[in-house]
Motif scaffolding. Structure first.
Motif, short mmCIF file in Angstrom:
data_model
loop_
_atom_site.label_atom_id
_atom_site.label_comp_id
_atom_site.label_asym_id
_atom_site.label_seq_id
_atom_site.Cartn_x
_atom_site.Cartn_y
_atom_site.Cartn_z
N ARG A 37 6.79 -39.01 45.64
CA ARG A 37 5.53 -39.53 45.13
C ARG A 37 5.34 -40.98 45.57
O ARG A 37 6.31 -41.69 45.83
CB ARG A 37 5.44 -39.43 43.61
N VAL A 47 11.25 -37.67 44.04
CA VAL A 47 11.12 -37.20 42.66
C VAL A 47 12.22 -36.18 42.38
O VAL A 47 12.97 -36.30 41.42
CB VAL A 47 9.74 -36.56 42.41
N TYR A 58 17.47 -35.05 40.97
CA TYR A 58 16.28 -35.63 40.34
C TYR A 58 16.38 -37.16 40.29
O TYR A 58 17.47 -37.71 40.12
CB TYR A 58 16.12 -35.14 38.90
N VAL A 62 12.67 -39.02 35.96
CA VAL A 62 12.05 -37.73 35.62
C VAL A 62 13.04 -36.72 35.04
O VAL A 62 12.64 -35.62 34.65
CB VAL A 62 11.34 -37.11 36.84
N ASP A 88 3.80 -41.80 35.73
CA ASP A 88 3.96 -40.70 36.68
C ASP A 88 2.75 -40.57 37.61
O ASP A 88 2.78 -39.77 38.55
CB ASP A 88 4.15 -39.37 35.94
N TYR A 92 1.54 -37.01 45.05
CA TYR A 92 2.79 -36.27 45.19
C TYR A 92 2.77 -35.50 46.51
O TYR A 92 1.80 -34.80 46.83
CB TYR A 92 2.96 -35.31 44.00
#
Length: 120
Positions: A37, A47, A58, A62, A88, A92
């Motif tokens: 992202r 991400v 990850y 997140v 967030d 993306y």
């Protein structure tokens, strides 16, 4: 070879979205697939990603909220995003390490961005 991402949108904080990305074209093999992202004025960041065997990775920001999965037969990768936060908000991008059918080399492919906006 193309990666087509979908599923972005506008959601309130605490809400959920599911992103999908389909790989198409003449593909021999796909290794890792993932999601990055990029927020305005910031660098693109990982991400989550997932190997063909299902191992996942990850970003700390997140963990516990997002889940990455893939369907190898359909050549698709998904990102389930829960408990979304305003931070967030970003475009993306899906990503894949793959070998095209007419090549013996691994290449990085990127899909077009899909915008996720989380309102407070």
């Amino acid at each position: 070879v193309q990666l087509q991402a979908s599923g972005g949108g506008l959601v309130q904080a605490g809400g959920s979205l599911r992103l999908s990305c389909a790989a198409s074209g003449s593909i021999f093999s796909i290794n890792a697939m993932g999601w990055y992202r990029q927020a305005p004025g910031k660098q693109r960041e990982l991400v989550a990603d997932i190997t063909s065997g299902g191992s996942t990775n990850y970003a700390d920001s997140v963990k516990g909220r997002f889940t990455i999965s893939r369907d190898n037969a359909k050549k698709m990768v998904y990102l389930q995003m829960n408990s979304l936060k305003p931070e967030d908000t970003a475009a993306y991008y899906c990503h894949a390490d793959l070998i095209p059918l007419d090549s013996g080399n691994w290449y990085n492919y990127w899909g077009q961005g899909t915008q996720v906006t989380v309102s407070s």
